[in-house]
Design a protein around this motif. Structure first.
Motif, PDB file in Angstrom:
ATOM      1  N   PRO A  12       0.805  -1.226   0.000  1.00 44.70           N
ATOM      2  CA  PRO A  12       0.000   0.000   0.000  1.00 44.70           C
ATOM      3  C   PRO A  12       0.840   1.280   0.000  1.00 44.70           C
ATOM      4  O   PRO A  12       0.300   2.381  -0.070  1.00 44.70           O
ATOM      5  CB  PRO A  12      -0.781  -0.110   1.313  1.00 44.70           C
ATOM      6  CG  PRO A  12       0.158  -0.852   2.217  1.00 44.70           C
ATOM      7  CD  PRO A  12       0.851  -1.857   1.334  1.00 44.70           C
ATOM      8  N   LEU A  13       2.164   1.118   0.066  1.00 43.81           N
ATOM      9  CA  LEU A  13       3.055   2.253   0.273  1.00 43.81           C
ATOM     10  C   LEU A  13       3.734   2.681  -1.023  1.00 43.81           C
ATOM     11  O   LEU A  13       4.291   1.848  -1.747  1.00 43.81           O
ATOM     12  CB  LEU A  13       4.127   1.860   1.301  1.00 43.81           C
ATOM     13  CG  LEU A  13       5.094   2.936   1.776  1.00 43.81           C
ATOM     14  CD1 LEU A  13       4.349   4.038   2.509  1.00 43.81           C
ATOM     15  CD2 LEU A  13       6.157   2.304   2.679  1.00 43.81           C
ATOM     16  N   THR A  14       3.691   3.982  -1.320  1.00 43.01           N
ATOM     17  CA  THR A  14       4.441   4.536  -2.444  1.00 43.01           C
ATOM     18  C   THR A  14       5.645   5.283  -1.892  1.00 43.01           C
ATOM     19  O   THR A  14       5.505   6.155  -1.026  1.00 43.01           O
ATOM     20  CB  THR A  14       3.576   5.515  -3.266  1.00 43.01           C
ATOM     21  OG1 THR A  14       2.436   4.818  -3.771  1.00 43.01           O
ATOM     22  CG2 THR A  14       4.369   6.078  -4.438  1.00 43.01           C
ATOM     23  N   VAL A  15       6.829   4.924  -2.381  1.00 47.17           N
ATOM     24  CA  VAL A  15       8.054   5.619  -1.975  1.00 47.17           C
ATOM     25  C   VAL A  15       8.606   6.356  -3.181  1.00 47.17           C
ATOM     26  O   VAL A  15       8.486   5.886  -4.320  1.00 47.17           O
ATOM     27  CB  VAL A  15       9.097   4.648  -1.397  1.00 47.17           C
ATOM     28  CG1 VAL A  15       8.632   4.080  -0.068  1.00 47.17           C
ATOM     29  CG2 VAL A  15       9.386   3.506  -2.361  1.00 47.17           C
ATOM     30  N   PRO A  16       9.211   7.535  -2.975  1.00 52.18           N
ATOM     31  CA  PRO A  16       9.606   8.365  -4.109  1.00 52.18           C
ATOM     32  C   PRO A  16      10.810   7.872  -4.888  1.00 52.18           C
ATOM     33  O   PRO A  16      11.020   8.287  -6.035  1.00 52.18           O
ATOM     34  CB  PRO A  16       9.889   9.728  -3.459  1.00 52.18           C
ATOM     35  CG  PRO A  16      10.247   9.412  -2.051  1.00 52.18           C
ATOM     36  CD  PRO A  16       9.413   8.216  -1.685  1.00 52.18           C
ATOM     37  N   ASN A  17      11.635   7.013  -4.291  1.00 54.35           N
ATOM     38  CA  ASN A  17      12.759   6.427  -5.018  1.00 54.35           C
ATOM     39  C   ASN A  17      13.078   5.063  -4.409  1.00 54.35           C
ATOM     40  O   ASN A  17      12.422   4.633  -3.462  1.00 54.35           O
ATOM     41  CB  ASN A  17      13.976   7.357  -5.034  1.00 54.35           C
ATOM     42  CG  ASN A  17      14.513   7.676  -3.645  1.00 54.35           C
ATOM     43  OD1 ASN A  17      14.798   6.787  -2.839  1.00 54.35           O
ATOM     44  ND2 ASN A  17      14.643   8.976  -3.353  1.00 54.35           N
ATOM     45  N   ARG A  18      14.084   4.387  -4.967  1.00 53.34           N
ATOM     46  CA  ARG A  18      14.367   3.002  -4.571  1.00 53.34           C
ATOM     47  C   ARG A  18      15.450   2.882  -3.505  1.00 53.34           C
ATOM     48  O   ARG A  18      15.888   1.775  -3.201  1.00 53.34           O
ATOM     49  CB  ARG A  18      14.786   2.189  -5.809  1.00 53.34           C
ATOM     50  CG  ARG A  18      13.869   2.288  -7.029  1.00 53.34           C
ATOM     51  CD  ARG A  18      12.447   1.864  -6.720  1.00 53.34           C
ATOM     52  NE  ARG A  18      11.573   1.969  -7.873  1.00 53.34           N
ATOM     53  CZ  ARG A  18      11.172   0.938  -8.617  1.00 53.34           C
ATOM     54  NH1 ARG A  18      11.581  -0.278  -8.323  1.00 53.34           N
ATOM     55  NH2 ARG A  18      10.359   1.123  -9.634  1.00 53.34           N
ATOM     56  N   ILE A  19      15.895   4.011  -2.951  1.00 52.87           N
ATOM     57  CA  ILE A  19      16.957   4.002  -1.945  1.00 52.87           C
ATOM     58  C   ILE A  19      16.331   3.843  -0.559  1.00 52.87           C
ATOM     59  O   ILE A  19      15.399   4.552  -0.208  1.00 52.87           O
ATOM     60  CB  ILE A  19      17.771   5.303  -1.984  1.00 52.87           C
ATOM     61  CG1 ILE A  19      18.327   5.568  -3.387  1.00 52.87           C
ATOM     62  CG2 ILE A  19      18.917   5.252  -0.970  1.00 52.87           C
ATOM     63  CD1 ILE A  19      18.859   6.976  -3.576  1.00 52.87           C
ATOM     64  N   VAL A  20      16.872   2.917   0.216  1.00 53.53           N
ATOM     65  CA  VAL A  20      16.390   2.660   1.578  1.00 53.53           C
ATOM     66  C   VAL A  20      17.562   2.789   2.546  1.00 53.53           C
ATOM     67  O   VAL A  20      18.652   2.277   2.284  1.00 53.53           O
ATOM     68  CB  VAL A  20      15.795   1.242   1.693  1.00 53.53           C
ATOM     69  CG1 VAL A  20      15.320   0.961   3.112  1.00 53.53           C
ATOM     70  CG2 VAL A  20      14.666   1.044   0.692  1.00 53.53           C
ATOM     71  N   ALA A 300      17.596  -5.432  -1.824  1.00 49.39           N
ATOM     72  CA  ALA A 300      18.960  -5.943  -1.784  1.00 49.39           C
ATOM     73  C   ALA A 300      19.790  -5.096  -0.835  1.00 49.39           C
ATOM     74  O   ALA A 300      19.652  -3.874  -0.795  1.00 49.39           O
ATOM     75  CB  ALA A 300      19.571  -5.919  -3.185  1.00 49.39           C
ATOM     76  N   VAL A 301      20.670  -5.744  -0.073  1.00 46.38           N
ATOM     77  CA  VAL A 301      21.486  -5.036   0.907  1.00 46.38           C
ATOM     78  C   VAL A 301      22.844  -5.722   1.005  1.00 46.38           C
ATOM     79  O   VAL A 301      22.962  -6.920   0.756  1.00 46.38           O
ATOM     80  CB  VAL A 301      20.774  -5.015   2.279  1.00 46.38           C
ATOM     81  CG1 VAL A 301      20.590  -6.422   2.830  1.00 46.38           C
ATOM     82  CG2 VAL A 301      21.507  -4.138   3.288  1.00 46.38           C
ATOM     83  N   GLY A 302      23.869  -4.963   1.331  1.00 55.65           N
ATOM     84  CA  GLY A 302      25.175  -5.556   1.571  1.00 55.65           C
ATOM     85  C   GLY A 302      26.252  -5.056   0.629  1.00 55.65           C
ATOM     86  O   GLY A 302      26.315  -5.485  -0.519  1.00 55.65           O
ATOM     87  N   GLY A 317      16.655  -5.482 -12.751  1.00 56.84           N
ATOM     88  CA  GLY A 317      15.542  -6.219 -12.160  1.00 56.84           C
ATOM     89  C   GLY A 317      15.909  -7.120 -11.007  1.00 56.84           C
ATOM     90  O   GLY A 317      15.085  -7.922 -10.554  1.00 56.84           O
ATOM     91  N   SER A 318      17.135  -7.003 -10.479  1.00 53.46           N
ATOM     92  CA  SER A 318      17.542  -7.885  -9.381  1.00 53.46           C
ATOM     93  C   SER A 318      16.747  -7.640  -8.110  1.00 53.46           C
ATOM     94  O   SER A 318      16.519  -8.560  -7.326  1.00 53.46           O
ATOM     95  CB  SER A 318      19.038  -7.700  -9.087  1.00 53.46           C
ATOM     96  OG  SER A 318      19.829  -8.169 -10.150  1.00 53.46           O
ATOM     97  N   ALA A 319      16.347  -6.399  -7.882  1.00 55.83           N
ATOM     98  CA  ALA A 319      15.616  -6.062  -6.663  1.00 55.83           C
ATOM     99  C   ALA A 319      14.712  -4.866  -6.916  1.00 55.83           C
ATOM    100  O   ALA A 319      14.913  -4.107  -7.867  1.00 55.83           O
ATOM    101  CB  ALA A 319      16.584  -5.763  -5.520  1.00 55.83           C
ATOM    102  N   THR A 320      13.737  -4.711  -6.056  1.00 57.51           N
ATOM    103  CA  THR A 320      12.818  -3.578  -6.128  1.00 57.51           C
ATOM    104  C   THR A 320      13.420  -2.339  -5.490  1.00 57.51           C
ATOM    105  O   THR A 320      13.163  -1.209  -5.915  1.00 57.51           O
ATOM    106  CB  THR A 320      11.500  -3.930  -5.405  1.00 57.51           C
ATOM    107  OG1 THR A 320      11.056  -5.225  -5.832  1.00 57.51           O
ATOM    108  CG2 THR A 320      10.416  -2.900  -5.698  1.00 57.51           C
ATOM    109  N   GLN A 321      14.215  -2.550  -4.443  1.00 57.41           N
ATOM    110  CA  GLN A 321      14.867  -1.471  -3.711  1.00 57.41           C
ATOM    111  C   GLN A 321      16.284  -1.899  -3.352  1.00 57.41           C
ATOM    112  O   GLN A 321      16.599  -3.095  -3.331  1.00 57.41           O
ATOM    113  CB  GLN A 321      14.109  -1.152  -2.416  1.00 57.41           C
ATOM    114  CG  GLN A 321      12.690  -0.657  -2.587  1.00 57.41           C
ATOM    115  CD  GLN A 321      11.979  -0.529  -1.248  1.00 57.41           C
ATOM    116  OE1 GLN A 321      11.786  -1.515  -0.529  1.00 57.41           O
ATOM    117  NE2 GLN A 321      11.584   0.684  -0.897  1.00 57.41           N
ATOM    118  N   VAL A 322      17.126  -0.920  -3.045  1.00 56.75           N
ATOM    119  CA  VAL A 322      18.448  -1.209  -2.487  1.00 56.75           C
ATOM    120  C   VAL A 322      18.550  -0.523  -1.133  1.00 56.75           C
ATOM    121  O   VAL A 322      18.094   0.601  -0.966  1.00 56.75           O
ATOM    122  CB  VAL A 322      19.601  -0.748  -3.400  1.00 56.75           C
ATOM    123  CG1 VAL A 322      19.636  -1.567  -4.678  1.00 56.75           C
ATOM    124  CG2 VAL A 322      19.509   0.732  -3.719  1.00 56.75           C
ATOM    125  N   ALA A 323      19.116  -1.230  -0.163  1.00 57.99           N
ATOM    126  CA  ALA A 323      19.269  -0.676   1.181  1.00 57.99           C
ATOM    127  C   ALA A 323      20.743  -0.436   1.474  1.00 57.99           C
ATOM    128  O   ALA A 323      21.589  -1.287   1.176  1.00 57.99           O
ATOM    129  CB  ALA A 323      18.675  -1.625   2.218  1.00 57.99           C
TER     130      ALA A 323
END
Length: 371
Positions: A12-20, A300-302, A317-323
């Motif tokens: 349900p959440l919209t985030v403005p970019n893919r950076i976490v 994805a993280v690390g 397409g490896s991940a929806t977001q990167v942390a």
């Protein structure tokens, strides 16, 4: 066009970019209560340019902390203190920034020293507390031997997860993340390395996964639907007899069926002598595999530190977001600099706009590590 700076829908959440901003323990709370350190820390992260900021691992009960300094959401005082810090962060956040929180229970890795105090089990004169786990197996030599939990412990801890999630909702978080990795209690129950039970909660993968999935069901049922719910899970125990990526796929598929919205793929932490093969993006394949085989949004993280690397993870397409964790501690304006490097536009606070690359020619001199 940069894919890293496109919006993402996470349930349900919209985030403005893919950076976490990944959850990072600060070990600076007082009986679980956030203080002035958290105030400045979260305000800084809110201005990093990340579309989503996730607050550090937060204990669902006092005995679920890793250290005496760990954040908690098990009391009214905890809730009020964290509400203060979140309100301050929202007041200075870049437009559209969302906030999440990771909740968990340390299990057998609890009752330990802060990392800068040595990171070992608390000594008898340091106010240690009893710890629980799937089986009565200590994390390592010299660590506290945990009690193998019984059904009363499971019921209490399950309700503590629900109560902490509801506190997070009252505070106003946009997202809740269940900590099911890094050797903490829910991961401890799922891994054959640490779960040697011979009852209905041990043995087969279905048995080992049953209680953590039950916790996830209860939290999903309790949380309002406008709040995204996901989990950090392990892609690899890095031990031959431990969890593998196939287990991560199975767990993510089950979490999706329950109604969870994402999985963050991490690894390791179940045993101090695991052979972790660390390299830039070393956990990205786990996120890629889970996303491809389940359709669940993944993070994805690390060791993702360079803007071009983060961009590639999203673009292929490896991940929806990167942390990112330590990369943003190192450079609290990482998102600003990534936007510059990738040719994207990020709305900067007008008070700081004169420091942007387009306004200050010295920006290129100030970033010797750019790229």
């Amino acid at each position: 066009m940069s894919q890293l700076f496109t919006p993402a829908e996470i349930g349900p959440l919209t985030v403005p970019n893919r950076i976490v901003v990944a959850p990072m323990c600060q070990y600076s709370a007082a009986d679980g209560c956030a203080g002035d350190w958290h105030l400045q820390h979260l305000m800084t992260l809110a201005m990093s340019g990340a579309g989503l900021v996730v607050v550090e691992a937060t204990a669902v009960e006092r005995a679920g902390r890793i250290t005496h300094g760990c954040l908690g959401l098990y009391s009214d005082a905890n809730e009020a203190a964290l509400a203060r810090a979140l309100a301050a962060a929202r007041a200075v956040a870049l437009p559209g920034t969302r906030f999440g929180i990771q909740i968990g229970h340390a299990g057998r890795k609890g009752s330990s020293e802060r990392p800068w105090e040595g990171g070992r089990a608390l000594k008898p004169d340091a106010d240690p507390w009893p710890v629980v786990a799937a089986s009565a197996i200590a994390f390592d030599e010299g660590w506290h031997r945990p009690k193998a939990f019984d059904e009363a412990d499971m019921a209490r801890i399950g309700e503590a997860f629900v109560a902490a999630a509801l506190r997070a909702a009252r505070i106003g978080f946009d997202m809740v993340e269940l900590h099911m990795a890094h050797g903490y209690l829910l991961h401890n129950v799922m891994s054959p390395v640490s779960n040697r039970r011979d009852d209905r909660f041990g043995g087969s993968r279905a048995n080992r996964f049953a209680w953590p999935l039950e916790v996830a069901v209860k939290v999903r049922a309790a949380l309002p639907r406008h709040i995204a719910l996901g989990a950090r899970i392990t892609g690899q125990d890095w031990l031959d007899d431990g969890l593998q990526v196939e287990d991560a796929v199975a767990l993510a598929g089950a979490l999706k069926e329950i109604g969870l919205d994402f999985a963050c793929l991490s690894s390791g932490g179940i045993h101090p002598h695991a052979r972790v093969v660390v390299a830039p993006g070393y956990q990205v394949p786990f996120a890629r595999e889970v996303k491809a085989r389940t359709g669940l949004a993944t993070r994805a993280v690390g060791l993702i530190a360079r803007p071009e690397h983060a961009e590639a993870v999203i673009a292929d397409g490896s991940a929806t977001q990167v942390a990112l964790g330590r990369a943003i501690l190192d450079d609290p304006r990482w998102g600003w600099h990534a936007a510059e490097a990738l040719g994207a536009t990020l709305a900067l606070p007008p008070q700081y706009a004169r420091a942007g690359a387009r306004a200050w020619p010295g920006a290129a001199l100030a970033r010797p590590r750019a790229g």
